[in-house]
Design a protein around this motif. Structure first.
Motif, PDB file in Angstrom:
ATOM      1  N   THR A   1     -19.441  -6.558   2.538  1.00 45.52           N
ATOM      2  CA  THR A   1     -18.933  -6.912   3.870  1.00 45.52           C
ATOM      3  C   THR A   1     -19.666  -8.107   4.462  1.00 45.52           C
ATOM      4  O   THR A   1     -19.303  -8.576   5.530  1.00 45.52           O
TER       5      THR A   1
ATOM      6  N   PRO B   1      -6.525  -7.507   0.292  1.00 49.47           N
ATOM      7  CA  PRO B   1      -7.136  -8.306   1.359  1.00 49.47           C
ATOM      8  C   PRO B   1      -6.078  -8.654   2.399  1.00 49.47           C
ATOM      9  O   PRO B   1      -4.885  -8.632   2.098  1.00 49.47           O
TER      10      PRO B   1
ATOM     11  N   ALA C   1      -5.739  -1.522  -3.099  1.00 48.46           N
ATOM     12  CA  ALA C   1      -6.681  -2.350  -2.346  1.00 48.46           C
ATOM     13  C   ALA C   1      -6.009  -3.694  -2.107  1.00 48.46           C
ATOM     14  O   ALA C   1      -5.356  -4.226  -3.005  1.00 48.46           O
TER      15      ALA C   1
ATOM     16  N   TYR D   1      -9.079  -0.456   1.134  1.00 50.54           N
ATOM     17  CA  TYR D   1      -8.984   0.241  -0.133  1.00 50.54           C
ATOM     18  C   TYR D   1      -8.390   1.615   0.179  1.00 50.54           C
ATOM     19  O   TYR D   1      -8.687   2.182   1.237  1.00 50.54           O
TER      20      TYR D   1
ATOM     21  N   HIS E   1     -16.116  -7.393  -4.719  1.00 49.40           N
ATOM     22  CA  HIS E   1     -14.894  -6.607  -4.579  1.00 49.40           C
ATOM     23  C   HIS E   1     -14.285  -6.300  -5.949  1.00 49.40           C
ATOM     24  O   HIS E   1     -13.851  -5.171  -6.204  1.00 49.40           O
TER      25      HIS E   1
ATOM     26  N   ILE F   1     -18.826  -1.643  -1.286  1.00 47.19           N
ATOM     27  CA  ILE F   1     -17.889  -2.685  -0.880  1.00 47.19           C
ATOM     28  C   ILE F   1     -18.623  -3.765  -0.093  1.00 47.19           C
ATOM     29  O   ILE F   1     -19.250  -3.467   0.920  1.00 47.19           O
TER      30      ILE F   1
ATOM     31  N   MET G   1     -16.142 -12.029  -3.432  1.00 48.69           N
ATOM     32  CA  MET G   1     -14.986 -11.672  -4.256  1.00 48.69           C
ATOM     33  C   MET G   1     -15.431 -10.953  -5.524  1.00 48.69           C
ATOM     34  O   MET G   1     -14.816  -9.952  -5.922  1.00 48.69           O
TER      35      MET G   1
ATOM     36  N   MET H   1     -13.627  -2.588  -7.349  1.00 49.06           N
ATOM     37  CA  MET H   1     -12.276  -2.165  -7.711  1.00 49.06           C
ATOM     38  C   MET H   1     -12.195  -1.759  -9.184  1.00 49.06           C
ATOM     39  O   MET H   1     -11.541  -0.759  -9.519  1.00 49.06           O
TER      40      MET H   1
ATOM     41  N   ILE I   1     -12.037  -2.473   5.839  1.00 49.31           N
ATOM     42  CA  ILE I   1     -13.129  -3.433   5.731  1.00 49.31           C
ATOM     43  C   ILE I   1     -13.066  -4.388   6.910  1.00 49.31           C
ATOM     44  O   ILE I   1     -12.061  -5.073   7.113  1.00 49.31           O
TER      45      ILE I   1
END
Length: 136
Positions: free
Chosen positions: A101, A47, A45, A82, A29, A99, A26, A33, A7
């Motif tokens: 971005t 960050p 996954a 991920y 995400h 996802i 968030m 997930m 990402i």
């Protein structure tokens, strides 16, 4: 096949984002997930902190040269990843589309790479033990 979805986002855009915008990212995400986990494809996954926390090591004449920051100056920075176990690239692309971005009005991207399998005979036995010790 396992795929790593890298990402990329713009750190300057993240810095301009409001707490509400960041919470929305968030939440996106978390939703991706949770869905990947429910469908049995989620493997990992994470960050990443911003590039100000990065350290780069280059070897020069057998000596490690250590510098703060990322390896290259780019418009977009690696923000996380991920690892998904997908049946094919088309499925990995479908997950990448889920996802988030976008931060601060800027659009990032998701790069998809297949993970190569290392035959068990070539794996270093200590790798599994040291990873378990760090992660558990």
């Amino acid at each position: 096949m396992r795929y790593m979805l890298l990402i990329y986002t713009r750190e300057d855009a993240v810095a301009r984002s409001s707490p509400e915008e960041m919470q929305q990212v968030m939440n996106g995400h978390i939703a991706a997930m949770q869905e990947a986990h429910a469908k049995g494809v989620m493997q990992q996954a994470e960050p990443l902190p911003n590039t100000g926390m990065a350290t780069t090591v280059r070897m020069q004449n057998g000596t490690p040269i250590i510098t703060d920051g990322p390896f290259a100056e780019t418009k977009e920075q690696l923000a996380g990843y991920y690892i998904l176990d997908c049946k094919d690239l088309d499925e990995a692309v479908a997950w990448a589309a889920k996802i988030p971005t976008a931060c601060g009005g800027a659009q990032g991207c998701v790069e998809i790479r297949p993970l190569q399998t290392v035959p068990a005979s070539e794996k270093v036995p200590q790798m599994a033990q040291s990873s378990a010790g760090r992660n558990g």
